[in-house]
Design a protein around this motif. Structure first.
Motif, PDB file in Angstrom:
ATOM      1  N   ALA A  16       0.805  -1.232   0.216  1.00 53.46           N
ATOM      2  CA  ALA A  16      -0.150  -0.140   0.013  1.00 53.46           C
ATOM      3  C   ALA A  16       0.834   1.273  -0.136  1.00 53.46           C
ATOM      4  O   ALA A  16       0.643   2.435  -0.498  1.00 53.46           O
ATOM      5  CB  ALA A  16      -0.791  -0.004   1.304  1.00 53.46           C
ATOM      6  N   ARG A  17       1.878   1.269   0.808  1.00 55.51           N
ATOM      7  CA  ARG A  17       2.723   2.367   0.903  1.00 55.51           C
ATOM      8  C   ARG A  17       3.618   2.662  -0.603  1.00 55.51           C
ATOM      9  O   ARG A  17       3.423   3.761  -1.028  1.00 55.51           O
ATOM     10  CB  ARG A  17       3.982   2.272   1.794  1.00 55.51           C
ATOM     11  CG  ARG A  17       3.538   2.088   3.344  1.00 55.51           C
ATOM     12  CD  ARG A  17       4.693   2.252   4.068  1.00 55.51           C
ATOM     13  NE  ARG A  17       4.307   1.817   5.480  1.00 55.51           N
ATOM     14  CZ  ARG A  17       4.332   0.514   5.972  1.00 55.51           C
ATOM     15  NH1 ARG A  17       4.824  -0.443   5.556  1.00 55.51           N
ATOM     16  NH2 ARG A  17       3.748   0.459   7.424  1.00 55.51           N
ATOM     17  N   LYS A  18       3.940   1.707  -1.197  1.00 55.18           N
ATOM     18  CA  LYS A  18       4.583   1.727  -2.548  1.00 55.18           C
ATOM     19  C   LYS A  18       3.731   2.058  -3.583  1.00 55.18           C
ATOM     20  O   LYS A  18       3.910   2.816  -4.654  1.00 55.18           O
ATOM     21  CB  LYS A  18       5.108   0.327  -2.785  1.00 55.18           C
ATOM     22  CG  LYS A  18       6.443   0.166  -2.051  1.00 55.18           C
ATOM     23  CD  LYS A  18       7.035  -1.414  -2.443  1.00 55.18           C
ATOM     24  CE  LYS A  18       8.376  -1.812  -1.700  1.00 55.18           C
ATOM     25  NZ  LYS A  18       8.616  -3.094  -1.728  1.00 55.18           N
ATOM     26  N   ALA A  19       2.290   1.756  -3.301  1.00 55.63           N
ATOM     27  CA  ALA A  19       1.346   2.287  -4.239  1.00 55.63           C
ATOM     28  C   ALA A  19       0.906   3.569  -4.308  1.00 55.63           C
ATOM     29  O   ALA A  19       0.165   4.245  -5.242  1.00 55.63           O
ATOM     30  CB  ALA A  19       0.039   1.197  -4.284  1.00 55.63           C
ATOM     31  N   GLY A  20       0.962   4.463  -3.271  1.00 57.97           N
ATOM     32  CA  GLY A  20       0.957   5.760  -2.698  1.00 57.97           C
ATOM     33  C   GLY A  20      -0.022   6.167  -1.853  1.00 57.97           C
ATOM     34  O   GLY A  20      -0.338   7.251  -1.864  1.00 57.97           O
ATOM     35  N   ALA A  21      -0.417   4.988  -1.043  1.00 60.64           N
ATOM     36  CA  ALA A  21      -1.276   5.288   0.068  1.00 60.64           C
ATOM     37  C   ALA A  21      -0.758   6.408   1.049  1.00 60.64           C
ATOM     38  O   ALA A  21       0.355   6.034   1.500  1.00 60.64           O
ATOM     39  CB  ALA A  21      -1.871   3.891   0.796  1.00 60.64           C
ATOM     40  N   ASP A  22      -1.485   7.092   1.615  1.00 60.04           N
ATOM     41  CA  ASP A  22      -0.893   8.153   2.791  1.00 60.04           C
ATOM     42  C   ASP A  22      -0.832   7.081   3.892  1.00 60.04           C
ATOM     43  O   ASP A  22       0.150   7.232   4.873  1.00 60.04           O
ATOM     44  CB  ASP A  22      -1.825   9.215   2.975  1.00 60.04           C
ATOM     45  CG  ASP A  22      -1.612  10.295   1.665  1.00 60.04           C
ATOM     46  OD1 ASP A  22      -0.613  10.313   1.139  1.00 60.04           O
ATOM     47  OD2 ASP A  22      -2.605  10.896   1.792  1.00 60.04           O
ATOM     48  N   THR A  23      -2.093   6.409   4.392  1.00 58.64           N
ATOM     49  CA  THR A  23      -2.047   5.567   5.578  1.00 58.64           C
ATOM     50  C   THR A  23      -2.950   4.404   5.052  1.00 58.64           C
ATOM     51  O   THR A  23      -3.582   4.391   3.889  1.00 58.64           O
ATOM     52  CB  THR A  23      -2.692   6.229   6.832  1.00 58.64           C
ATOM     53  OG1 THR A  23      -3.971   6.650   6.292  1.00 58.64           O
ATOM     54  CG2 THR A  23      -1.873   7.486   7.204  1.00 58.64           C
ATOM     55  N   ALA A  24      -2.957   3.354   5.923  1.00 57.35           N
ATOM     56  CA  ALA A  24      -3.677   2.108   5.467  1.00 57.35           C
ATOM     57  C   ALA A  24      -3.578   1.354   6.887  1.00 57.35           C
ATOM     58  O   ALA A  24      -3.051   1.315   7.693  1.00 57.35           O
ATOM     59  CB  ALA A  24      -2.784   1.355   4.400  1.00 57.35           C
ATOM     60  N   ASP A  25      -4.725   0.302   6.618  1.00 54.68           N
ATOM     61  CA  ASP A  25      -4.627  -0.566   7.775  1.00 54.68           C
ATOM     62  C   ASP A  25      -5.147  -1.908   7.133  1.00 54.68           C
ATOM     63  O   ASP A  25      -5.733  -1.955   5.924  1.00 54.68           O
ATOM     64  CB  ASP A  25      -5.727  -0.403   8.736  1.00 54.68           C
ATOM     65  CG  ASP A  25      -7.195   0.115   8.553  1.00 54.68           C
ATOM     66  OD1 ASP A  25      -7.321  -0.091   7.333  1.00 54.68           O
ATOM     67  OD2 ASP A  25      -7.950   0.436   9.156  1.00 54.68           O
ATOM     68  N   VAL A  26      -4.892  -3.136   7.683  1.00 54.49           N
ATOM     69  CA  VAL A  26      -5.014  -4.577   6.784  1.00 54.49           C
ATOM     70  C   VAL A  26      -5.672  -5.469   8.085  1.00 54.49           C
ATOM     71  O   VAL A  26      -5.508  -5.385   9.283  1.00 54.49           O
ATOM     72  CB  VAL A  26      -3.501  -4.799   6.585  1.00 54.49           C
ATOM     73  CG1 VAL A  26      -3.661  -6.524   6.215  1.00 54.49           C
ATOM     74  CG2 VAL A  26      -3.062  -4.373   5.406  1.00 54.49           C
ATOM     75  N   ILE A  27      -6.567  -6.220   7.642  1.00 57.69           N
ATOM     76  CA  ILE A  27      -6.963  -7.558   8.352  1.00 57.69           C
ATOM     77  C   ILE A  27      -6.932  -8.671   7.646  1.00 57.69           C
ATOM     78  O   ILE A  27      -6.940  -8.734   6.465  1.00 57.69           O
ATOM     79  CB  ILE A  27      -8.491  -6.989   8.901  1.00 57.69           C
ATOM     80  CG1 ILE A  27      -8.990  -8.495   9.843  1.00 57.69           C
ATOM     81  CG2 ILE A  27      -9.423  -6.861   7.527  1.00 57.69           C
ATOM     82  CD1 ILE A  27     -10.260  -8.024  10.449  1.00 57.69           C
ATOM     83  N   VAL A  28      -6.206  -9.708   8.371  1.00 55.46           N
ATOM     84  CA  VAL A  28      -5.980 -10.976   7.644  1.00 55.46           C
ATOM     85  C   VAL A  28      -6.659 -11.881   8.654  1.00 55.46           C
ATOM     86  O   VAL A  28      -6.647 -12.103   9.721  1.00 55.46           O
ATOM     87  CB  VAL A  28      -4.503 -11.198   7.668  1.00 55.46           C
ATOM     88  CG1 VAL A  28      -4.115 -12.676   7.239  1.00 55.46           C
ATOM     89  CG2 VAL A  28      -3.788 -10.191   6.966  1.00 55.46           C
ATOM     90  N   VAL A  29      -7.334 -12.829   7.847  1.00 52.37           N
ATOM     91  CA  VAL A  29      -8.400 -13.764   8.792  1.00 52.37           C
ATOM     92  C   VAL A  29      -7.976 -15.331   7.842  1.00 52.37           C
ATOM     93  O   VAL A  29      -8.195 -15.704   7.048  1.00 52.37           O
ATOM     94  CB  VAL A  29      -9.942 -13.564   8.550  1.00 52.37           C
ATOM     95  CG1 VAL A  29     -10.447 -14.928   9.418  1.00 52.37           C
ATOM     96  CG2 VAL A  29     -10.178 -12.274   8.997  1.00 52.37           C
TER      97      VAL A  29
END
Length: 448
Positions: A16-29
């Motif tokens: 996400a950072r490399k794609a240009g997002a300022d911030t991000a969150d992730v959930i993995v299940v």
């Protein structure tokens, strides 16, 4: 060797950072589920599923987008991140979105204290089939049963990990065992159906399958010969199995998303008496061996015990970060999150103050009225609280059950109903919603 969920979360955040997002969150299940259905003593259906789902929310300024996938290959993650960023750039601005400040994050993330994971081996499919068959046999032992519609046993295991681009990273694991049985009495147009079930974190806490089948059958037979009740205004006793639905309408009305939209019938009721004096509605996310328990919410904030209603008075909304910002308040750490959606307010474990009297004692006090054991359909006006639902159960005369009832409607206004309720003492402490049977005075019944 499967890749740790924390590693997958970090990889997706990096994409996400490399794609240009300022911030991000992730959930993995990561989950596994097994379900076995038995009919006529033989296996009718067996299902098993397992896999990993990933969800990514990216933010660019005040715009956000959420994407999900069930493929964890590096190329897929890269494409997810790129698409999410493109979507976010086209999304409308929302001044209330954003990650929590790192100072707000939960520091106690060791969920071992909650005892949410049964360390025993996954039940063998044959063991699940045997349990379902025993429940079915328990129901069939009742001579009043014409057939058993279904007997099902299941097991599930889930591992969840949440990560944010500004430093939060934690997860938990939980298990679930369940067993249900649906029995039918009568034939043709005189068929009546009822059920029983149990669901626990630990398999060792489950009730005996035979007892579940026996209870389902007894309930179905008791409904035989049901007919419409009288029309008029009568007290209504909501059985413990469905009383939680009434409290559920209250909980929906205090959800921050509803309040922020102005579409809640309790939107102006903060600080007002909405339940009888002496009754409180408590959320406690830290109850051990209860499926909905958690130490942190879907945005990484530490959960705490709180009173939604204290001594009858409404004291708080259910808020995540976005709705709290919109209302000028502080999050109650109630963000709920799935891989396919952004956070939204959701609840954990709820308990209503229990009364001192048994359901039988309350029924004796109400004299003539309706004991409701099942409800269908729902017409609830979210703005006014006007309430109308189809119901079935038992007609009560002089405090005693006289005949089974079906095809009737109970109606009222939720504000008035909640102020007139009296709780019994029969709530089940292992449920996520610990709500006893509830006597509600002066409801309108539409029957004959």
């Amino acid at each position: 060797m499967p890749e740790p969920l924390a590693t997958l979360a970090d990889r997706l955040l990096d994409a996400a950072r490399k794609a240009g997002a300022d911030t991000a969150d992730v959930i993995v299940v990561d989950g596994t589920s097994v379900s076995i259905d038995v009919r006529g003593g033989a296996l009718e259906q067996a299902e098993r599923s397992e896999g990993i789902d990933i969800g990514l929310r990216v933010m660019i300024g005040r715009r956000q987008a959420n994407v999900s996938a069930s493929d964890t290959r590096p190329d897929t993650m890269q494409q997810m991140a790129q698409r999410a960023v493109l979507m976010a750039r086209e999304a409308p601005e929302d001044p209330h979105i954003g990650l929590a400040d790192p100072s707000q994050f939960a520091t106690d993330t060791d969920t071992a204290s909650l005892d949410l994971f049964d360390p025993g081996a996954e039940p063998d499919p044959q063991a699940l089939q045997d349990a379902a068959a025993r429940a079915e046999a328990g129901a069939q032992a009742n001579p009043g049963i014409s057939q058993v519609q279904s007997a099902s046993a299941s097991y599930g295991r889930r591992r969840v990990h949440l990560g944010t681009s500004n430093g939060f990273s934690a997860g938990y694991a939980r298990t679930g065992h369940s067993l249900s049985c649906v029995a039918i009495s009568g034939t043709g147009a005189n068929m009546e159906r009822d059920y029983d079930f149990d669901s626990r974190v630990y398999g060792s806490d489950m009730r005996r399958p035979e007892d579940i089948g026996t209870e389902a059958a007894a309930r179905a037979v008791a409904r035989s010969g049901a007919r419409k009740p009288k029309t008029g205004a009568y007290p209504v006793l909501l059985d413990e199995r469905i009383a939680g639905s009434l409290i559920g309408h209250l909980l929906s009305a205090v959800n921050g998303a509803m309040v922020a939209r102005g579409s809640s019938w309790l939107r102006n009721a903060m600080g007002e008496q909405i339940l009888p004096t002496g009754l409180s509605l408590i959320e406690d996310p830290h109850r051990a061996r209860i499926a909905a328990s958690r130490l942190f919410d879907g945005e990484g904030l530490p959960t705490t015990r709180r009173a939604i209603v204290d001594n009858g008075v409404l004291t708080g909304w259910t808020l995540d970060l976005a709705t709290a910002r919109q209302l000028g308040m502080t999050s109650t750490a109630n963000a709920s999150r799935s891989t396919s959606s952004a956070p939204s307010p959701g609840l954990t474990n709820i308990a209503l103050t229990q009364g001192e009297k048994s359901p039988a004692a309350l029924m004796a006090e109400m004299g003539t009225g309706l004991l409701v054991t099942s409800m269908i359909g729902s017409t609830i006006n979210p703005n006014t609280g006007d309430y109308s639902r189809g119901a079935s159960g038992f007609w009560v005369e002089n405090g005693e059950i006289t005949y089974a009832v079906n095809e009737c409607t109970v109606a009222g206004n939720l504000r008035d109903m909640l102020k007139r309720l009296t709780p019994a003492n029969d709530a089940q402490s292992h449920l996520t919603r610990v709500v006893p049977s509830l006597l509600v005075e002066g409801m309108t019944l539409a029957g004959n």
